[in-house]
Design an enzyme around this catalytic site. Structure first.
Site, mmCIF file in Angstrom:
data_model
loop_
_atom_site.group_PDB
_atom_site.id
_atom_site.type_symbol
_atom_site.label_atom_id
_atom_site.label_comp_id
_atom_site.label_asym_id
_atom_site.label_seq_id
_atom_site.Cartn_x
_atom_site.Cartn_y
_atom_site.Cartn_z
ATOM 1 N N HIS A 79 46.513 -80.583 103.412
ATOM 2 C CA HIS A 79 47.291 -80.090 102.467
ATOM 3 C C HIS A 79 46.697 -78.771 101.782
ATOM 4 C CE1 HIS A 79 50.802 -79.686 99.976
ATOM 5 N NE2 HIS A 79 50.204 -80.020 98.898
ATOM 6 N N LEU A 110 55.125 -82.320 104.082
ATOM 7 C CA LEU A 110 55.001 -82.973 102.974
ATOM 8 C C LEU A 110 56.123 -83.707 102.328
ATOM 9 C CD1 LEU A 110 52.686 -82.849 100.655
ATOM 10 C CD2 LEU A 110 54.072 -80.996 99.639
ATOM 11 N N ARG A 112 42.053 -81.392 93.898
ATOM 12 C CA ARG A 112 42.880 -80.885 92.986
ATOM 13 C C ARG A 112 44.037 -81.887 92.674
ATOM 14 N NH1 ARG A 112 47.970 -78.945 93.831
ATOM 15 N NH2 ARG A 112 47.870 -78.807 96.134
ATOM 16 N N PHE A 172 52.934 -87.073 87.127
ATOM 17 C CA PHE A 172 52.143 -86.767 88.526
ATOM 18 C C PHE A 172 50.741 -87.155 88.622
ATOM 19 C CE2 PHE A 172 52.683 -83.475 92.018
ATOM 20 C CZ PHE A 172 53.824 -83.711 92.203
ATOM 21 N N GLN A 175 41.920 -81.098 100.897
ATOM 22 C CA GLN A 175 42.502 -82.158 100.439
ATOM 23 C C GLN A 175 43.391 -82.492 101.374
ATOM 24 O OE1 GLN A 175 45.688 -81.537 97.223
ATOM 25 N NE2 GLN A 175 44.198 -82.853 96.160
ATOM 26 N N GLU A 216 54.498 -85.674 95.891
ATOM 27 C CA GLU A 216 54.257 -86.750 94.862
ATOM 28 C C GLU A 216 55.144 -86.950 93.877
ATOM 29 O OE1 GLU A 216 50.189 -85.495 94.359
ATOM 30 O OE2 GLU A 216 50.168 -86.613 92.144
ATOM 31 N N HIS A 260 46.653 -84.565 101.565
ATOM 32 C CA HIS A 260 47.768 -85.338 100.771
ATOM 33 C C HIS A 260 48.033 -86.486 101.233
ATOM 34 C CE1 HIS A 260 51.448 -85.664 98.490
ATOM 35 N NE2 HIS A 260 51.348 -84.424 97.869
ATOM 36 N N ARG A 302 44.925 -87.915 94.400
ATOM 37 C CA ARG A 302 45.351 -87.861 95.841
ATOM 38 C C ARG A 302 44.145 -88.326 96.808
ATOM 39 N NH1 ARG A 302 48.636 -81.946 95.855
ATOM 40 N NH2 ARG A 302 50.496 -82.834 95.103
#
Lengths: 250, 613
Positions: free
Chosen positions: B377, B252, B412, B123, B236, B255, B238, B311
């Site tokens: 997100h 979404l 994050r 990730f 954030q 990722e 995304h 991100r």
């Protein structure tokens, strides 16, 4: 594609209700839940509908759309003919709270009755080991999003009101996911036969047909559980073996 | 009104929110012997956690044995631009593996390695494959496991209850007032301690991956009760939300698509992420496609592809491509997994992405590229808590999960949220239980507060006429999207704050039609209060932080600034009722953690080897 579409939505509560006509503008790509939200914002602010993720992952927006039990968030408007009226009703098998929202608490009661996972001890290094091919089949069951469309559709519950004797397809797959769990040591076969009512399912596969996750509920969960019950209670060889060597979980 | 006529429950701990953090907190409270209630706005098992896709990060080292909590900690701090609360990032990295194993013992069935261990995937921002996962439905596995385990732990669950506000006894928490959706009735919960696990506030923006529940309830209620909010400017976006069709914009796209090898391209077919590698990550990122392809083929010496940068970096890069005219037809970038992996593999590893695009966009991701763009997100910021106990500055009020601040700093890492829920959910449960044991008696309930909370709620229904709550909410979302969006500047933020002031005035006259029973319009109106408070806090924090860092990007103050590298923005309600926005300097980081976070990777790994695992 942008056009005014006709809707009929059941409005009411436990004391009664009726289908009410609405119109709203529908744009490209919209799903039925989008249209319901638009109607809510434009002309029916207090119309009750459950929803959360709007992506088929949470199983909240279950209802009956033109007679079919469906998730409103995954039902596209262009699945219907351009002049077709969209009828939305609450799930029939559960008591109505208001409009499209039903009381699904019975399902939570069934879940609580089920003996939870009783895991065996860890390996010496603190890990559990399970092979992917041994968990593939229970991972299928664990895709369940608890939309309760299968519970709503099951004849045993919908037409014969046997909900006090049968936990329903959703919890048959939960039972299967526990019984087939490589780490589990509990024995639920007697309860599956008696308390959870596996014998009541007559394999019409309607639950499988409405599952938005495409889980093979009947073939992969209910039938294998029925077979385990038969092996335990009706197979004479197994019966003798058990008498001689005490019950063993398979 | 006499409060004696109200339904009243009494608990030691009341947990608000039943996502991963709330469930884990409630389980812990119960295990600690506390009489525990769990209140949630939706049905149990439907909270936002259910939508989490990619996995939960924990340095188990099952796939790459070089992984270690110190490497995870270092990745987290770097991803958070060193603004994380050091102690929280330390606790998280240390405890995440145990929390994941515990979840397995409670019934979670993670994907397996060839040796039968919990499999881990790559990730963004994580040095090694670190995310325990189940295809792309890890959140569902997590919430169902906690739910099925939790219902046998003696917790009383109150489903479809909306919490309105906290009640205090002097300075400390005494309980809360809630509304039962099914009937529209009010109910009082007396409690020694309250744990908020109420998630974020994505519903303040137009394009978001968040559901209706995400209306900043915890932020607003904590703020009203005198708690401090911190880091709210770090929101954030995304990088990969759906952009087409419009009705699903923002949903979404995990990722995990990039973790499994998916690449981002622009309209010219160029993998533009290689043009956007920040200096801080250059030494640990593949510089070109050739090395990235070797990584995908399994070469352990190859570095990660640029698509797996953090991100904030990827989201900004996509925005840049769109702005410079190289976007996809509907204003995003192309995300392609079809040419990288075979169809069966994609369906096995990303089943819900396959399904989601097939149904909602009529697109086959095994054959065609997806179109993606940034979507609001996650809130890195939130309620300020003590790192060890999760208690706020209001005695008896605790917060964990997305609604709390500190763990993630300015940005994050993907996968750190699910593990955050478990680690800090448990710690909040311990913290609240310890607090309860230290109290001599149940706090007393102040009837005036209860009545005032109920009056505020009913006045929305009782007005003869007024503003439609859905329309106020729409205007709020437009304001935040255009004025306090992914890139910000002083003029726009000021305009945004002005617009919010107007909305606050309109909100004074908000009116919901119909009766009180299961009334979404009323819910909407109650939520808009919380969204307005949260939005104002975000906007004011964004105005004060004059730099760009992580999830906060200022066009007029580009790049990270030294003068902001060790300061937080802290917000609280002033005695005059106005929002107080303060810059608060952070102390020096603990020496042993500083050494890990700033170490060269090779240097850190050799120390780990010497010290042994």
């Amino acid at each position: 594609m942008s056009e005014v579409r006709e809707f009929k939505i059941w409005r009411g509560n436990s004391s009664g209700g009726a289908m009410v006509a609405y119109q709203t503008q529908v744009d490209e790509g919209m799903v039925v839940l989008d249209a319901i939200h638009k109607i809510q914002a434009e002309s029916a602010g207090d119309m009750a509908v459950r929803w959360n993720c709007k992506a088929g992952k949470c199983g909240s927006c279950s209802m009956e759309i033109n007679g079919m039990p469906k998730l409103a968030c995954m039902t596209r408007m262009n699945d219907y003919q351009p002049n077709e009226v969209i009828n939305c009703r609450p799930m029939k098998s559960f008591p109505v709270i208001k409009d499209l929202v039903t009381d699904v608490s019975w399902n939570y009661q069934q879940n609580k009755k089920i003996t939870p996972l009783k895991p065996k001890a860890r390996d010496k290094d603190g890990n559990y080991r399970m092979m992917q091919e041994d968990v593939d089949r229970i991972q299928e069951f664990r895709k369940c999003i608890e939309c309760y469309l299968c519970q709503n559709t099951c004849h045993v519950i919908r037409d014969h009101q046997q909900e006090s004797r049968f936990v329903g397809p959703r919890f048959m797959i939960r039972l299967a996911s526990l019984e087939m769990h490589p780490l589990d040591t509990a024995d639920r076969i007697p309860a599956i036969k008696n308390e959870y009512g596996s014998g009541l399912c007559n394999i019409t596969k309607c639950c499988t047909a409405v599952c938005p996750e495409h889980i093979q509920i009947t073939d992969n969960a209910i039938i294998p559980l029925k077979e385990r019950v038969v092996d335990r209670y009706y197979d004479p060889i197994m019966w003798i073996k058990r008498k001689l060597f005490s019950a063993k979980k398979n | 009104m006499d409060i004696k006529d109200l339904k009243t429950h009494e608990y030691e701990v009341v947990v608000v929110g039943a996502g991963g953090a709330g469930l884990r907190a409630a389980i812990e409270c119960s295990a600690q012997g506390m009489k525990t209630a769990l209140i949630c706005k939706s049905l149990l098992g439907k909270a936002h956690t259910v939508m989490a896709e990619g996995g939960m990060a924990a340095a188990l080292g099952n796939v790459d044995t070089r992984d270690h909590w110190k490497v995870h900690f270092r990745d987290t701090m770097r991803g958070g631009k060193f603004l994380n609360v050091w102690r929280m990032a330390e606790l998280h990295a240390q405890q995440a593996p145990d929390r994941v194993r515990e979840l397995e013992e409670w019934g979670a069935v993670f994907d397996r390695t060839k040796d039968g261990l919990i499999n881990q995937r790559n990730f963004g921002g994580h040095r090694y494959p670190r995310l325990a996962h189940v295809g792309d439905r890890t959140g569902l596995e997590m919430i169902r496991t906690l739910q099925d385990y939790g219902v046998h732990q003696g917790i009383d669950v109150f489903m479809e209850y909306a919490v309105l506000d906290l009640i205090k006894d002097g300075g400390q928490v005494a309980g809360l007032v809630a509304m039962i959706s099914d009937t529209g009735e009010f109910v009082v919960f007396k409690a020694k301690a309250v744990i908020f696990a109420t998630g974020g506030a994505g519903k303040a923006w137009k394009v978001t991956s968040n559901s209706w529940e995400y209306t900043g309830d915890g932020y607003a209620m904590a703020y009203e009760a005198g708690a401090e909010l911190m880091d709210l400017e770090f929101t954030q976006f995304h990088p990969t939300g759906m952009v087409w069709p419009p009705s699903v914009a923002g949903i979404l796209v995990t990722e995990g698509v990039r973790g499994e090898g998916g690449i981002l391209t622009n309209s010219e077919g160029r993998r533009f992420m290689f043009d956007n590698i920040p200096a801080r990550f250059a030494s640990e990122t593949a510089p070109d496609e050739a090395e990235a392809d070797r990584w995908l083929a399994g070469d352990k010496n190859a570095r990660r592809p640029a698509e797996l940068l953090t991100r904030d970096v990827v989201a900004r890069a996509i925005m840049k491509e769109v702005k410079e005219g190289r976007g996809s037809p509907h204003g995003g970038a192309f995300l392609d997994i079809a040419t990288r992996r075979d169809g069966e593999y994609i369906k096995k590893k990303l089943p819900s992405m396959f399904h989601q695009f097939k149904v909602l966009a009529e697109l086959d991701i095994t054959k065609q590229p997806m179109e993606v763009g940034p979507t609001l997100h996650y809130f890195m910021g939130g309620i300020r808590v003590d790192a060890d106990s999760q208690m706020t500055n209001v005695p008896g009020l605790f917060a964990c999960g997305e609604c709390s601040a500190g763990m993630h700093g300015a940005n994050r890492l993907g996968g750190n949220s699910l593990s955050d829920l478990l680690v800090f959910g448990k710690l909040a449960g311990v913290g609240a239980s310890d607090y309860c044991r230290g109290l001599d008696a149940m706090p007393t309930l102040d009837a005036d507060q209860v009545i005032s909370i109920i009056r505020n709620a009913t006045s929305i229904l009782n007005r003869e006429q007024g503003e439609n709550p859905y329309l106020i909410h729409d205007d709020l979302r437009d304001t935040m999207q255009t004025k306090v969006g992914i890139v910000r500047a002083e003029t726009e933020i000021m305009e945004g704050i002005e617009a919010l002031e107007q909305l606050k005035k309109r909100y004074q006259q908000v009116k919901a039609d119909g009766a009180s029973q299961y009334n979404p319009g009323w819910h909407e109106a109650l939520s808009v209060r919380n969204l307005l408070i949260t939005s104002e806090a975000v906007a004011r924090a964004a105005l004060l932080r004059k730099e760009s860092r992580g999830g906060h990007t200022r066009l007029d103050y580009e790049g990270e600034r030294e003068e902001w590298s060790n300061a937080n923005v802290v917000i609280s309600k002033g005695s005059d009722g106005e929002m107080q926005v303060n810059r608060v300097e952070r102390g020096d980081p603990p020496e042993h953690l500083k050494k890990i976070a700033y170490a060269e990777l090779s240097e850190l790994e050799s120390t780990i080897k010497i010290e042994g695992k």
